[in-house]
Design an enzyme around this catalytic site. Structure first.
Site, mmCIF file in Angstrom:
data_model
loop_
_atom_site.group_PDB
_atom_site.id
_atom_site.type_symbol
_atom_site.label_atom_id
_atom_site.label_comp_id
_atom_site.label_asym_id
_atom_site.label_seq_id
_atom_site.Cartn_x
_atom_site.Cartn_y
_atom_site.Cartn_z
ATOM 1 C CB SER A 1 -0.956 0.018 1.185
ATOM 2 O OG SER A 1 -0.274 0.235 2.393
ATOM 3 C CE LYS B 1 -2.745 2.258 4.861
ATOM 4 N NZ LYS B 1 -2.441 1.332 3.830
#
Length: 175
Positions: A37, A78
């Site tokens: 990701s 993230k």
């Protein structure tokens, strides 16, 4: 005489173990990244150092890479996109924050094929709430992020990612 030397060695090893444990628990911690990701910035199985102590939770900055508690057993890594009060929109693979387009040089422009969205698509809100953040992975096509699970609380932040130490190098710092 031999007993005194042995006691000093054992004491030294014990103190070193305690110091290492305290540093790892409260200051700097290595983590292994699982998944794609955050590609191309961070890859699957990269090892990174997370700053837990020196990181000020109130001093978060846009585009900083953080590690946060996703649930009781998992942490996610993230990039911070939206700060409290921000309005987030993604149109034609371009990021807009409060109506202003932002360049994202860390993204692989050849891979991105993300659907357009406005923040209300995610959480029926136009602004990131106070005390919360909107986060996204760099690999927008596969990332499970705030578009899927909503905002994250600042209290859930574990720390910020400082650098990759394996397999890349000790000098691969994040912006």
């Amino acid at each position: 005489m031999k007993n005194k030397v042995l006691i000093k060695i054992i004491t030294g090893v014990f103190v070193a173990i305690i110091v290492c444990f305290m540093i790892r628990t409260h200051i700097l911690s290595p983590i292994i990244v699982y998944g794609a990701s955050m590609s191309p910035t961070i890859h699957d199985n990269d090892r990174i150092i997370v700053d837990k102590l020196l990181y000020k939770m109130d001093d978060v900055e846009r585009f900083e890479i953080i590690v946060f508690k996703a649930d009781h057993t998992h942490n996610y890594i993230k990039r911070i996109i939206g700060l409290p009060g921000d309005y987030i929109e993604y149109r034609q693979n371009e990021l807009y924050i409060n109506g202003v387009q932002y360049a994202e040089p860390y993204l692989d422009k050849n891979v991105i094929k993300t659907r357009d969205f406005k923040l209300e698509d995610v959480a029926n809100q136009y602004q990131v709430p106070e005390g919360s953040l909107f986060v996204m992975g760099d690999n927008r096509e596969v990332s499970k992020d705030s578009r899927h699970f909503g905002f994250i609380s600042k209290e859930d932040i574990v720390g910020n990612a400082k650098f990759i130490f394996w397999p890349d190098s000790l000098v691969d710092f994040f912006p």
